[in-house]
Scaffold this motif. Structure first.
Motif, PDB file in Angstrom:
ATOM      1  N   GLU A  48       0.873  -1.081  -0.086  1.00 31.86           N
ATOM      2  CA  GLU A  48       0.020  -0.131  -0.068  1.00 31.86           C
ATOM      3  C   GLU A  48       0.783   1.186   0.058  1.00 31.86           C
ATOM      4  O   GLU A  48       0.424   2.388  -0.332  1.00 31.86           O
ATOM      5  CB  GLU A  48      -0.826  -0.046   1.196  1.00 31.86           C
ATOM      6  CG  GLU A  48      -1.879  -0.850   1.357  1.00 31.86           C
ATOM      7  CD  GLU A  48      -2.735  -1.059   2.570  1.00 31.86           C
ATOM      8  OE1 GLU A  48      -3.320   0.018   2.557  1.00 31.86           O
ATOM      9  OE2 GLU A  48      -3.089  -2.135   3.010  1.00 31.86           O
ATOM     10  N   VAL A  49       2.052   1.204   0.365  1.00 30.13           N
ATOM     11  CA  VAL A  49       2.748   2.485   0.454  1.00 30.13           C
ATOM     12  C   VAL A  49       4.020   2.617  -0.123  1.00 30.13           C
ATOM     13  O   VAL A  49       4.779   3.644  -0.250  1.00 30.13           O
ATOM     14  CB  VAL A  49       3.166   2.698   2.219  1.00 30.13           C
ATOM     15  CG1 VAL A  49       4.217   1.670   2.606  1.00 30.13           C
ATOM     16  CG2 VAL A  49       3.537   4.054   2.404  1.00 30.13           C
ATOM     17  N   LEU A  50       4.437   1.473  -1.053  1.00 34.28           N
ATOM     18  CA  LEU A  50       5.969   1.260  -1.228  1.00 34.28           C
ATOM     19  C   LEU A  50       6.197   2.312  -2.278  1.00 34.28           C
ATOM     20  O   LEU A  50       7.225   2.797  -2.782  1.00 34.28           O
ATOM     21  CB  LEU A  50       6.277  -0.131  -2.040  1.00 34.28           C
ATOM     22  CG  LEU A  50       7.752  -0.443  -2.116  1.00 34.28           C
ATOM     23  CD1 LEU A  50       8.581  -0.116  -0.927  1.00 34.28           C
ATOM     24  CD2 LEU A  50       8.074  -1.941  -2.343  1.00 34.28           C
ATOM     25  N   GLU A  51       5.316   2.278  -3.506  1.00 33.70           N
ATOM     26  CA  GLU A  51       5.367   3.157  -4.578  1.00 33.70           C
ATOM     27  C   GLU A  51       5.295   4.438  -4.167  1.00 33.70           C
ATOM     28  O   GLU A  51       5.849   5.597  -4.644  1.00 33.70           O
ATOM     29  CB  GLU A  51       4.126   2.724  -5.694  1.00 33.70           C
ATOM     30  CG  GLU A  51       4.416   1.438  -6.339  1.00 33.70           C
ATOM     31  CD  GLU A  51       3.451   1.211  -7.332  1.00 33.70           C
ATOM     32  OE1 GLU A  51       3.887   1.036  -8.374  1.00 33.70           O
ATOM     33  OE2 GLU A  51       2.254   0.890  -6.923  1.00 33.70           O
ATOM     34  N   ARG A  52       4.577   5.065  -3.214  1.00 21.49           N
ATOM     35  CA  ARG A  52       4.517   6.201  -2.788  1.00 21.49           C
ATOM     36  C   ARG A  52       5.724   6.670  -2.104  1.00 21.49           C
ATOM     37  O   ARG A  52       6.331   7.854  -2.249  1.00 21.49           O
ATOM     38  CB  ARG A  52       3.312   6.448  -1.781  1.00 21.49           C
ATOM     39  CG  ARG A  52       2.989   8.080  -1.442  1.00 21.49           C
ATOM     40  CD  ARG A  52       2.204   8.203  -0.274  1.00 21.49           C
ATOM     41  NE  ARG A  52       0.763   7.248  -0.381  1.00 21.49           N
ATOM     42  CZ  ARG A  52      -0.070   7.118   0.457  1.00 21.49           C
ATOM     43  NH1 ARG A  52      -0.081   7.777   1.728  1.00 21.49           N
ATOM     44  NH2 ARG A  52      -1.025   6.443   0.379  1.00 21.49           N
ATOM     45  N   LEU A  69      11.023   9.120  -2.487  1.00 14.75           N
ATOM     46  CA  LEU A  69      12.673   9.348  -2.422  1.00 14.75           C
ATOM     47  C   LEU A  69      13.292   9.615  -3.612  1.00 14.75           C
ATOM     48  O   LEU A  69      14.494  10.247  -3.667  1.00 14.75           O
ATOM     49  CB  LEU A  69      12.845   7.740  -2.157  1.00 14.75           C
ATOM     50  CG  LEU A  69      14.338   7.270  -1.793  1.00 14.75           C
ATOM     51  CD1 LEU A  69      15.154   7.870  -0.797  1.00 14.75           C
ATOM     52  CD2 LEU A  69      14.619   5.807  -1.833  1.00 14.75           C
ATOM     53  N   ALA A  70      12.722   9.184  -4.784  1.00 15.85           N
ATOM     54  CA  ALA A  70      13.302   9.727  -6.112  1.00 15.85           C
ATOM     55  C   ALA A  70      13.360  11.182  -6.286  1.00 15.85           C
ATOM     56  O   ALA A  70      14.278  11.827  -6.704  1.00 15.85           O
ATOM     57  CB  ALA A  70      12.339   9.066  -7.237  1.00 15.85           C
ATOM     58  N   ALA A  71      12.310  11.978  -5.579  1.00 11.22           N
ATOM     59  CA  ALA A  71      12.413  13.294  -5.619  1.00 11.22           C
ATOM     60  C   ALA A  71      13.462  13.814  -4.910  1.00 11.22           C
ATOM     61  O   ALA A  71      14.117  14.892  -5.140  1.00 11.22           O
ATOM     62  CB  ALA A  71      10.836  13.790  -5.172  1.00 11.22           C
ATOM     63  N   VAL A  72      13.900  13.176  -3.788  1.00 13.41           N
ATOM     64  CA  VAL A  72      14.936  13.599  -3.016  1.00 13.41           C
ATOM     65  C   VAL A  72      16.174  13.377  -3.295  1.00 13.41           C
ATOM     66  O   VAL A  72      17.086  14.211  -3.676  1.00 13.41           O
ATOM     67  CB  VAL A  72      15.133  12.616  -1.799  1.00 13.41           C
ATOM     68  CG1 VAL A  72      16.337  12.830  -0.757  1.00 13.41           C
ATOM     69  CG2 VAL A  72      13.916  13.159  -0.573  1.00 13.41           C
ATOM     70  N   PHE A  73      16.342  12.195  -4.248  1.00 13.64           N
ATOM     71  CA  PHE A  73      17.573  12.008  -5.138  1.00 13.64           C
ATOM     72  C   PHE A  73      17.736  13.046  -6.166  1.00 13.64           C
ATOM     73  O   PHE A  73      18.869  13.327  -6.405  1.00 13.64           O
ATOM     74  CB  PHE A  73      17.405  10.644  -5.834  1.00 13.64           C
ATOM     75  CG  PHE A  73      17.798   9.507  -4.835  1.00 13.64           C
ATOM     76  CD1 PHE A  73      18.031   9.611  -3.682  1.00 13.64           C
ATOM     77  CD2 PHE A  73      17.289   7.857  -5.366  1.00 13.64           C
ATOM     78  CE1 PHE A  73      18.274   8.489  -2.801  1.00 13.64           C
ATOM     79  CE2 PHE A  73      17.551   7.012  -4.660  1.00 13.64           C
ATOM     80  CZ  PHE A  73      18.112   7.289  -3.373  1.00 13.64           C
ATOM     81  N   ALA A  74      16.792  13.673  -6.745  1.00 15.52           N
ATOM     82  CA  ALA A  74      16.862  14.645  -7.749  1.00 15.52           C
ATOM     83  C   ALA A  74      17.507  15.909  -7.236  1.00 15.52           C
ATOM     84  O   ALA A  74      17.951  16.755  -7.858  1.00 15.52           O
ATOM     85  CB  ALA A  74      15.584  14.858  -8.500  1.00 15.52           C
ATOM     86  N   THR A 134      10.140  -5.377  -8.153  1.00 13.32           N
ATOM     87  CA  THR A 134      10.657  -5.741  -9.593  1.00 13.32           C
ATOM     88  C   THR A 134      10.200  -4.846 -10.692  1.00 13.32           C
ATOM     89  O   THR A 134      11.015  -4.304 -11.587  1.00 13.32           O
ATOM     90  CB  THR A 134      10.090  -7.137 -10.153  1.00 13.32           C
ATOM     91  OG1 THR A 134      10.287  -8.108  -9.070  1.00 13.32           O
ATOM     92  CG2 THR A 134      10.416  -7.525 -11.530  1.00 13.32           C
ATOM     93  N   ARG A 135       8.991  -4.230 -10.385  1.00 11.19           N
ATOM     94  CA  ARG A 135       8.617  -3.189 -11.579  1.00 11.19           C
ATOM     95  C   ARG A 135       9.453  -1.929 -11.447  1.00 11.19           C
ATOM     96  O   ARG A 135       9.676  -1.376 -12.205  1.00 11.19           O
ATOM     97  CB  ARG A 135       7.113  -2.873 -11.300  1.00 11.19           C
ATOM     98  CG  ARG A 135       6.363  -1.988 -12.276  1.00 11.19           C
ATOM     99  CD  ARG A 135       4.969  -1.975 -12.341  1.00 11.19           C
ATOM    100  NE  ARG A 135       4.364  -1.837 -11.026  1.00 11.19           N
ATOM    101  CZ  ARG A 135       3.691  -2.644 -10.186  1.00 11.19           C
ATOM    102  NH1 ARG A 135       3.715  -3.844 -10.410  1.00 11.19           N
ATOM    103  NH2 ARG A 135       3.280  -2.030  -9.050  1.00 11.19           N
ATOM    104  N   LEU A 136       9.763  -1.607 -10.008  1.00  9.64           N
ATOM    105  CA  LEU A 136      10.560  -0.327  -9.859  1.00  9.64           C
ATOM    106  C   LEU A 136      11.920  -0.641 -10.551  1.00  9.64           C
ATOM    107  O   LEU A 136      12.560   0.341 -10.958  1.00  9.64           O
ATOM    108  CB  LEU A 136      10.733   0.025  -8.429  1.00  9.64           C
ATOM    109  CG  LEU A 136       9.402   0.430  -7.875  1.00  9.64           C
ATOM    110  CD1 LEU A 136       9.412   0.650  -6.229  1.00  9.64           C
ATOM    111  CD2 LEU A 136       8.942   1.971  -8.419  1.00  9.64           C
TER     112      LEU A 136
END
Length: 320
Positions: A20-24, A29-34, A58-60
């Motif tokens: 329920e929360v992993l993609e969010r 996290l990706a925004a932080v990496f940027a 796997t999809r990520l």
């Protein structure tokens, strides 16, 4: 003294039934990496989830080259999942964070900035814990203060797993292969330069916590017995105190018989004394049994975990 920015950063995220929360979490996290001038990556460790957590990982990994994933062969527990992630991380700085978004990933740049000041571990200390009951907050605070008094290497108060570690701190943790793992204690035990970073902890973003009071109690016992022999000393002192009281009571009984005679009374007192001594002995045996059981588990030297599958640029660590 200020050092150069670590050229690489790895984020270790243990996950158990976090559909329920992993993609969010990954989006934030990706925004932080940027925003960071580092070579960033993330290692998701699926601790034998029964839902679609591994499918999401796997999809990520397929859509983002910075994502790696490890799938353990079964649910080994969070401590083992954390260990698997730290074993596989190869970076100058490694962040440990949960996927439930209680620990904001937006704080990672500030943690890394503190690492640049020459520290080896920057641990996040909670000023407040949103979304938790008063009883949970009270028992948690009591546990940390108890560990502070009992342990030879006190843990920081009100501090979870959220932190950043230098390469040499991670290397030190890899050398600790004990099965009875209490990561908060191991983080403190390795030493090196450690500083606190205070923050507000948010409520869980989605899903339900995997920790109930039974599991938390077992974890507390694990932490106390792994880093302190105080319970054994308490059992010793209890035995000595009980023996001393029994000796004094025996003297009193003898004097009473000599002075006033023996009217054959005292059955309730005798029953209370027998129950007290029996309870004290059983409690001491239980404490000893906890340590003997842990010693037995360590002597078998079983692996801490097995990796069933992996995704992305990551290689499972093979301990010496």
């Amino acid at each position: 003294m200020t050092t150069t920015m670590p050229y690489s950063l790895a984020v270790v995220v243990p996950a158990y039934n976090e559909t329920e929360v992993l993609e969010r979490f990954h989006g934030r996290l990706a925004a932080v990496f940027a925003t960071m001038d580092v070579e960033a990556s993330v290692i998701y460790v699926d601790d034998g989830s029964a839902d679609d957590t591994w499918a999401i990982i796997t999809r990520l990994a397929a859509s983002d080259s910075r994502v790696a994933g490890l799938r353990l062969s079964r649910n080994f527990g969070k401590e083992a999942a954390l260990t698997a992630g730290l074993d596989a991380a190869d970076a100058d700085a490694v962040v440990v964070i949960d996927a439930d978004l209680q620990d904001p990933p937006e704080l990672i740049p500030q943690l890394v900035a503190r690492l640049r000041e020459g520290n080896d571990v920057v641990y996040a200390t909670r000023d407040d814990r949103a979304g938790e009951t008063r009883f949970k907050k009270f028992t948690s605070a009591g546990f940390y203060r108890l560990m502070e008094r009992l342990s030879d290497n006190p843990m920081p108060r009100d501090t979870g797993d959220f932190r950043v570690l230098s390469r040499r701190a991670v290397a030190a943790l890899r050398g600790l292969r004990e099965r009875q793992r209490f990561m908060k204690g191991l983080f403190a035990w390795i030493g090196y330069r450690q500083v606190a970073f205070r923050y507000h902890r948010d409520a869980r973003a989605a899903g339900a916590t995997k920790w109930n009071y039974w599991r938390l109690t077992n974890l507390a016992i694990e932490g106390i017995t792994s880093f302190s022999a105080a319970p054994l000393r308490m059992a010793t002192w209890l035995g000595l105190s009980t023996a001393a009281l029994a000796f004094l009571y025996g003297i009193w009984v003898i004097l009473k018989v000599l002075v006033w005679g023996d009217p054959v009374r005292g059955y309730p007192t005798l029953l209370v004394v027998i129950l007290f001594l029996g309870g004290a002995q059983l409690m001491a045996l239980g404490v000893i049994g906890e340590y003997v059981g842990r010693t037995y588990s360590e002597t078998k030297r079983r692996p801490l975990y097995y990796v069933e599958d992996s995704r992305g640029p990551v290689s499972p660590f093979t301990p010496p």
